[in-house]
Design a protein around this motif. Structure first.
Motif, short mmCIF file in Angstrom:
data_model
loop_
_atom_site.label_atom_id
_atom_site.label_comp_id
_atom_site.label_asym_id
_atom_site.label_seq_id
_atom_site.Cartn_x
_atom_site.Cartn_y
_atom_site.Cartn_z
N ARG A 171 0.83 -1.21 0.00
CA ARG A 171 0.00 0.00 0.00
C ARG A 171 0.86 1.26 0.00
O ARG A 171 0.38 2.34 0.34
CB ARG A 171 -0.91 0.00 1.23
N GLU A 186 2.95 4.59 -0.89
CA GLU A 186 2.54 5.74 -1.69
C GLU A 186 3.24 5.79 -3.04
O GLU A 186 2.72 6.40 -3.98
CB GLU A 186 2.85 7.03 -0.91
N TYR A 205 4.30 4.20 -6.48
CA TYR A 205 3.78 3.10 -7.30
C TYR A 205 4.86 2.08 -7.63
O TYR A 205 4.56 0.89 -7.83
CB TYR A 205 3.16 3.66 -8.58
N ARG A 206 6.11 2.48 -7.69
CA ARG A 206 7.18 1.52 -8.00
C ARG A 206 7.36 0.50 -6.88
O ARG A 206 7.69 -0.66 -7.15
CB ARG A 206 8.49 2.27 -8.25
N ARG A 261 4.84 -0.47 -4.88
CA ARG A 261 3.68 -1.36 -5.00
C ARG A 261 3.86 -2.35 -6.15
O ARG A 261 3.51 -3.53 -6.03
CB ARG A 261 2.40 -0.53 -5.21
N LYS A 262 4.39 -1.88 -7.27
CA LYS A 262 4.66 -2.78 -8.40
C LYS A 262 5.64 -3.87 -8.01
O LYS A 262 5.49 -5.03 -8.40
CB LYS A 262 5.20 -1.96 -9.57
N LEU A 284 -3.87 -5.23 -6.37
CA LEU A 284 -2.93 -4.72 -7.37
C LEU A 284 -3.48 -4.87 -8.78
O LEU A 284 -3.18 -4.06 -9.66
CB LEU A 284 -1.59 -5.46 -7.24
N GLU A 312 -5.54 -1.83 -9.56
CA GLU A 312 -4.85 -0.55 -9.36
C GLU A 312 -5.20 0.44 -10.47
O GLU A 312 -5.41 0.07 -11.62
CB GLU A 312 -3.34 -0.77 -9.34
N SER A 313 -5.23 1.71 -10.06
CA SER A 313 -5.45 2.76 -11.06
C SER A 313 -4.20 3.02 -11.88
O SER A 313 -4.28 3.47 -13.03
CB SER A 313 -5.90 4.05 -10.37
N ASN A 314 -3.02 2.75 -11.28
CA ASN A 314 -1.77 2.96 -12.01
C ASN A 314 -1.53 1.78 -12.95
O ASN A 314 -1.49 0.62 -12.52
CB ASN A 314 -0.61 3.08 -11.01
N VAL A 322 1.56 -0.65 -12.23
CA VAL A 322 1.32 -1.62 -11.15
C VAL A 322 0.39 -2.72 -11.64
O VAL A 322 0.63 -3.92 -11.40
CB VAL A 322 0.72 -0.90 -9.92
N ARG A 323 -0.64 -2.34 -12.36
CA ARG A 323 -1.62 -3.32 -12.84
C ARG A 323 -0.99 -4.28 -13.84
O ARG A 323 -1.18 -5.51 -13.74
CB ARG A 323 -2.79 -2.57 -13.47
#
Length: 966
Positions: A286, A288, A290-291, A293-294, A338, A341-343, A346-347
């Protein structure tokens, strides 16, 4: 990269340095390397050179030199060279120096006791090592300090190389010294100034050091999976440090820590995993940034694998269930989050690893160790498979999660890359531990062994799935939460065609593993729809037209279609897989797809009922003999008919498995014409791979394998006679003696005919060992008990009883022996006087590997004795001439050497090299007339003094000769 040393104060020794500029100028002798120097002196001299290229070349030679000169010279001479090289101004030299320090350390610690560096790197867990104490002290005091300096270098590649060396060195030190010698190095780096402002340039370098520390800690923790690093070291030192890095202000450090967590988890306790590691991982998912989270999405596969390894260490069933529940209830929600995800980065990253993550729920509780117990071990290799070997072939298709997925961690395996790759042992160096059947297996071509092990592995995986079904709760969680996302990859629409095609490739690659997990009971519905959509993207839409999938998707499916069919079973394969195979793969124009179709067709055919195999075999025969494969004339100016030789070779390699799947009439009607084309192919490797079909072809024609009627016996006699007649007419080409007819191709044709005889003899020997033939039992009484027990064990294994070149019935053996002795060998024995030496040499080796009862016949024994006497005479002749040449002057040596090369060495070629060009036989391999008469006179005289009984005794002993050289 320009490599110059512009700092005169740090210029290494090797070029005089003085006040006069003329003295500082490079001279010609400074630019050259004295190759006459001994190895140690040369390395010492040029590692101090002022020319960076010379230093680089000889720094790369440090490890080899250390092992060559030994421990004492290494400690006295090479170790003192390291200090100035550590501070060399060229980063590439420091990088290669770091990679050399691990093998140098092994030489210092263990070389005095006779250990080889390659053996130690291949087996770091050997508990019986004896350290050389003086060298061990130098390593932990001097070399470790050098690595400590290099791992804090300003250059990233230098730090990576030093990190690999430290991780590898930790496996070689005494386990009690790892915590005090190696672990403090990354711990100090991890705690360097991480509270300062990240905008400061100096602190940016400190952040890079913490990233390097996280990677090194991950490698050290990963070694605890196999017990190479004590678990208490991981729990007391490595785990707290990695958890601190998870809270670092730099997102790159947190990303590195997220990649380290799975490796740390495998060496931790259940309490640490539940209360410390998994909460930290969930927090990073979670993050902040995105890298980060990816990165957690990419690490989900490794996290699942580590929990699986952790469960295998628990003795209580309740603890195992608790770990499986944690994996199911914590990791699956992370993956779902994931995927939504909006990014997009990541998705898409999670989509890439979704298939392996689903496959990780297969019940493989002991990780790659359990995988080695599922997949059968090949008896053809003298060393056990490496950890990386499971990721190829069947292992890669079904168990992509069995080894670490995140390769961007600088694995210490790079430091052990010098370990030898297991290869087929040469039968010239037969180990006494190998049973006779293992020696015979090594004489088979590699493709036969690979095909056999592949089908055994596939059967073992399918059987394991039936006996060990996945957990029902895991299956339910996967089907309800993840299967829809996975099947959606087959028709994903991201707005970017390249990304869509890439996601479909990920889906196709993991499809067999997902099918294995879910099983045939879950085929109908989403899985079947996913399969059909991968083949035809318009499936399930209003558009009823068929459009081809992306080519990488089709290639991937073509290589795994047979594995999916075996998992689903014969009925589903017949109804769902074979129609797609015929419509979309059978006549594909792409070479890669066609090669996979040719390679795997026999696997698909074996699933079908015997009564309908003929329909598909007719289609296969028409396709193979069509314009694209065997009848293709893809011409070029230089090599007509050679451009598609790999396709024809794939047909040759698939034939042995095909011959055992249909009856004799289909073999004669469909397969034999194909074999004829292959045996007359213009490319040698195609012909040699096809010759291994002949014993299996003649076995099919055995009368006992047909209906027991007079008509079928006459048919068997006729087709066997037709086959052997064709071999004599088209392989020998009417030039069996080779005395005067030496047209183009006859040289290799005569050798091929001899080798075909050898394949039949080898099949008979396999039958003798597998069925306990009386002569084998008689020979076994002279063997020691250990060899006897090994042979008995080899008979009782499934791997030795199945596949081509295994057990024959007594009737089949009698049939093959009769054809060999009375039909095939007489034409081969006529080549004893062949003018081409390589033909006679091949004939000798072929006769040596014949079964005992064939070698014992008078005709074979006499020819074998004659050829062995010829080889012995040539060797003696060459040896005498070499001694004479040594006593002559240089001019006379050059003259006599030329004649020797013509009359001696060239006439005794080795079997390992390529066959000579037939156009040069009369000049290079045919002995001059005078020499031929002299040698013939010697051989005749010796042969006349030899009794037949001695000939038979020699023939019996020759059965132990090299099998692989045929």
């Amino acid at each position: 990269m320009a490599m110059q040393n512009n700092n005169p104060d740090t210029q290494p020794e090797g070029i005089p340095i003085g006040g006069d500029e003329s003295q500082n100028a490079l001279r010609f002798e400074d630019l050259t390397i004295d190759d006459d120097l001994p190895l140690l002196d040369r390395v010492v001299r040029y590692c101090r050179s002022g020319i960076a290229l010379q230093r680089l070349v000889h720094v790369k030679m440090l490890a080899e030199t250390a092992e060559t000169v030994g421990t004492t010279a290494t400690l006295q001479t090479l170790v003192p060279l390291l200090n100035p090289l550590v501070s060399d101004p060229e980063s590439i030299i420091r990088q290669h120096l770091a990679s050399q320090l691990l093998p140098i350390s092994i030489t210092c610690m263990l070389g005095q006791n006779g250990y080889k560096v390659s053996d130690i790197l291949a087996n770091p867990a050997d508990p019986g090592r004896t350290y050389y104490e003086q060298g061990y002290k130098v390593v932990i005091s001097t070399i470790v300090n050098h690595l400590n300096s290099l791992i804090t270098d300003s250059d990233l590649d230098v730090r990576r190389s030093a990190s690999d060396a430290l991780a590898g060195l930790a496996l070689q030190l005494k386990s009690e010294d790892v915590a005090s010698i190696i672990v403090p190095i990354p711990m100090r780096m991890a705690h360097q100034s991480h509270k300062q402002s990240s905008k400061d340039t100096a602190n940016s370098f400190q952040e890079e050091l913490r990233i390097t520390a996280g990677n090194l800690l991950a490698e050290l923790a990963g070694a605890s999976e196999n017990g190479l690093i004590p678990a208490d070291v991981v729990q007391q030192y490595i785990l707290p440090t990695v958890l601190d890095l998870c809270g670092d202000k730099g997102f790159r450090v947190r990303r590195s820590a997220s990649q380290a967590l799975p490796r740390v988890l495998a060496g931790s306790s259940l309490q640490d995993a539940e209360h410390r590691i998994l909460p930290a991982f969930l927090k990073l998912s979670r993050d902040e940034m995105y890298r980060v989270r990816k990165s957690t999405g990419e690490c989900l596969v490794d996290m699942s694998r580590s929990l699986m390894l952790l469960a295998s260490k628990e003795d209580h069933i309740a603890s195992k269930e608790r770990i499986r529940k944690m994996r199911r209830e914590l990791l699956i929600p992370v993956a779902v989050k994931l995927l939504g995800e909006s990014n997009k980065f990541v998705r898409h990253g999670m989509m890439q690893f979704l298939g392996p993550f689903i496959a990780s729920f297969y019940p493989l509780d002991d990780g790659d160790t359990a995988l080695h117990t599922i997949l059968p071990k090949s008896a053809d290799f003298c060393t056990p498979p490496s950890d990386n070997s499971i990721t190829g072939g069947i292992g890669a298709q079904f168990f992509p999660h069995a080894s670490s997925m995140v390769s961007r961690l600088n694995s210490s395996s790079a430091a052990t890359s010098t370990a030898p790759t297991p290869t087929l042992a040469s039968l010239n160096q037969t180990s006494p531990e190998l049973s006779e059947i293992e020696q015979l297996q090594q004489a088979l071509p590699q493709y036969l062994q690979a095909n056999r092990m592949s089908i055994l592995s596939l059967r073992a995986v399918v059987a394991h799935r039936k006996v060990n079904p996945p957990d029902e709760q895991d299956l339910e969680a996967v089907i309800s939460n993840l299967l829809g996302y996975f099947c959606g990859l087959a028709q994903v629409k991201t707005g970017d065609d390249n990304t869509d095609a890439e996601m479909r490739v990920y889906c196709a690659y993991s499809f067999p593993a997902v099918v294995l997990l879910l099983g045939p009971e879950n085929w109908e519905g989403a899985l079947k729809g996913c399969f059909l959509t991968l083949i035809n993207p318009n499936h399930g839409t209003d558009d009823k037209s068929t459009i081809p999938p992306p080519l990488p998707v089709k290639r991937c499916l073509a290589s795994s279609l047979h594995t999916v069919a075996h998992i689903l079973g014969p009925s589903t394969a017949l109804s769902d897989i074979m129609p797609m195979f015929v419509d979309h793969f059978f006549r594909d124009t792409d070479d890669s797809v066609r090669l996979n179709v040719l390679k795997n067709f026999s696997w698909l055919l074996s699933l079908l009922p015997a009564e309908i195999r003929s329909d598909y075999l007719y289609m296969w025969g028409a396709n193979v003999k069509g314009e694209e494969i065997l009848s293709a004339y893809k011409r070029s100016a230089t090599n007509p008919m050679l451009l598609n030789w790999r396709q024809r070779d794939f047909v040759s390699r698939s034939m042995p498995d095909m011959l055992g799947l249909v009856d004799a009439n289909m073999v004669q009607e469909v397969l034999w014409p194909v074999i004829q084309l292959l045996l007359t192919d213009s490319v040698n490797i195609v012909r040699e791979d096809a010759m291994w079909c002949i014993p299996l072809l003649l076995k099919v024609y055995c009368p006992e394998n047909l209906d027991d009627t007079t008509k079928d016996r006459r048919w068997s006699t006729d087709v066997c006679k037709h086959t052997i007649t064709w071999l004599k007419e088209h392989v020998l080409g009417g030039a069996s003696r080779g005395s005067s007819q030496n047209g183009k191709g006859n040289f290799s044709q005569r050798q091929l005919y001899c080798r075909i005889c050898a394949t039949i003899g080898l099949a008979l020997r396999f039958a003798d060992v597998a069925s306990g033939y009386s002569d084998v039992e008689e020979e076994m009484r002279t063997m020691d008990k250990e060899f006897h027990a090994s042979l008995r064990r080899s008979r009782n294994t499934d791997a030795d009883q199945s596949g081509p070149y295994q057990a024959l019935s007594s009737a089949e053996r009698k049939h093959l022996k009769r054809l060999l002795v009375f039909e095939m060998l007489p034409a081969a024995l006529e080549m004893k006087d062949d003018r081409v030496t390589n033909v006679r040499l091949t004939l000798m080796k072929v006769l040596q590997i014949m079964p005992k009862d064939v070698r014992g016949t008078s005709s074979v024994g006499q020819v074998l004795k004659q050829l062995e006497d010829e080889v012995e005479t040539w060797e003696a002749f060459n040896g005498n001439n070499e001694k004479e040449n040594e006593s002559q002057n240089h001019q006379a040596q050059s003259v006599t050497s030329g004649s020797m090369n013509t009359n001696g060495s060239s006439s005794h070629p080795t079997s390992d090299g390529p066959p000579p060009d037939p156009r040069t036989i009369s000049h290079e391999y045919a002995a001059p007339e005078e020499m031929s008469s002299v040698m013939q006179a010697r051989m005749t005289k010796r042969f006349e003094n030899t009794k037949n009984t001695e000939s038979n005794a020699s023939a019996e002993a020759s059965g132990k000769h090299n099998l692989a050289s045929i």
